[in-house]
Design an enzyme around this catalytic site. Structure first.
Site, mmCIF file in Angstrom:
data_model
loop_
_atom_site.group_PDB
_atom_site.id
_atom_site.type_symbol
_atom_site.label_atom_id
_atom_site.label_comp_id
_atom_site.label_asym_id
_atom_site.label_seq_id
_atom_site.Cartn_x
_atom_site.Cartn_y
_atom_site.Cartn_z
ATOM 1 C CB SER A 274 -0.895 0.019 1.251
ATOM 2 O OG SER A 274 -1.522 1.284 1.399
ATOM 3 C CE1 TYR B 212 -3.140 -2.241 5.358
ATOM 4 C CE2 TYR B 212 -2.753 0.075 4.854
ATOM 5 C CZ TYR B 212 -3.061 -1.204 4.443
ATOM 6 O OH TYR B 212 -3.287 -1.455 3.110
#
Length: 252
Positions: free
Chosen positions: A131, A144
């Site tokens: 990501s 995350y």
């Protein structure tokens, strides 16, 4: 030649788009999820397992090799976070471990399980779905972001190690993609901030510095990049992080 592929988390979002794209390219595909999905094509093999646990990955490795005999393409797609978005001081050890198990250790365990079979044939492709958050760490997605940064670092090391053996390993880093998981994240952020959904969605886009194309990505657009990297058309591409974010990341 028939290509055997495994896509984790292939019942929803980006994972499902990747499953359908590879299937359309003629590959034999298996996928995984914690719950059974009735929306998958009948030709897609399904393994019910929690990829964030060591028991789950062991089951996936065993069942895949028994059914396919080997694996040509592994797409480690499972990821995301259900932790609090209220900031660092609200994250417990369990939150950190849960996030790293899903976003890093699932890939580590599956790679370790499937690489020996790939090495025997001196050929294979592994793709890690990361990501752009790994380059845009934020207080609301701290665990995350850290896990995805670790995944990118790990992937680069793995590509360097196994490139000479004919194994290509790449990372795909999507930007803001319109998935159900993204919608749930926005809902949690809206609850924490006391704002409505649309306002929070726009705030998130603004926090990313704006999106030059004016919209989030579609899962199918991410799947196209993954399909290319998995194919022989990308035979000289390994060790890279391939960002697909509409130009959100502006650094060179």
């Amino acid at each position: 030649m028939r290509v055997n592929g495994l896509v984790t988390g292939g019942t929803k979002g980006i994972g499902n788009a990747i499953v359908l794209r590879l299937l359309n390219a003629g590959a034999t595909i298996m996928t995984t999820a914690r719950t059974v999905s009735e929306d998958l094509p009948e030709s897609v093999g399904f393994i019910q397992a929690d990829v964030s646990t060591s028991e789950g990955t062991e089951k996936i490795i065993k069942d895949t090799l028994e059914k396919l005999g080997g694996l040509d393409v592994l797409v480690n797609n499972v990821g995301g976070s259900s932790s609090s978005t209220a900031g660092a001081l609200t994250l417990s050890d369990e939150d950190w471990l849960k996030t790293f198990n899903a976003n890093l250790f699932a890939s580590v365990r599956l790679d370790r399980g499937f690489l020996p079979a790939m090495l025997k044939h001196h050929k294979g492709v592994i793709i890690h779905i990361s990501s752009i958050q790994r380059r845009l760490p934020g207080n609301m997605t701290m665990a995350y972001s850290a896990a995805k940064a670790a995944l990118t670092n790990y992937s680069k090391n793995l590509a360097t190690k196994f490139g000479p053996e004919g194994i290509r390993i790449n990372t795909v880093a999507p930007g803001f993609t319109e998935t159900k998981a993204a919608e749930r994240l926005i809902e949690r952020m809206a609850q924490n901030s006391g704002k409505d959904y649309n306002g929070t969605r726009q705030e998130l886009m603004n926090a990313l510095g704006g999106i030059p194309l004016g919209r989030p990505a579609k899962p199918e657009e991410i799947a196209e990049l993954v399909a290319f990297l998995a194919s022989d058309r990308a035979s000289y591409i390994t060790g890279g992080e391939h960002t697909i974010d509409s130009g959100i990341i502006r650094t060179i």
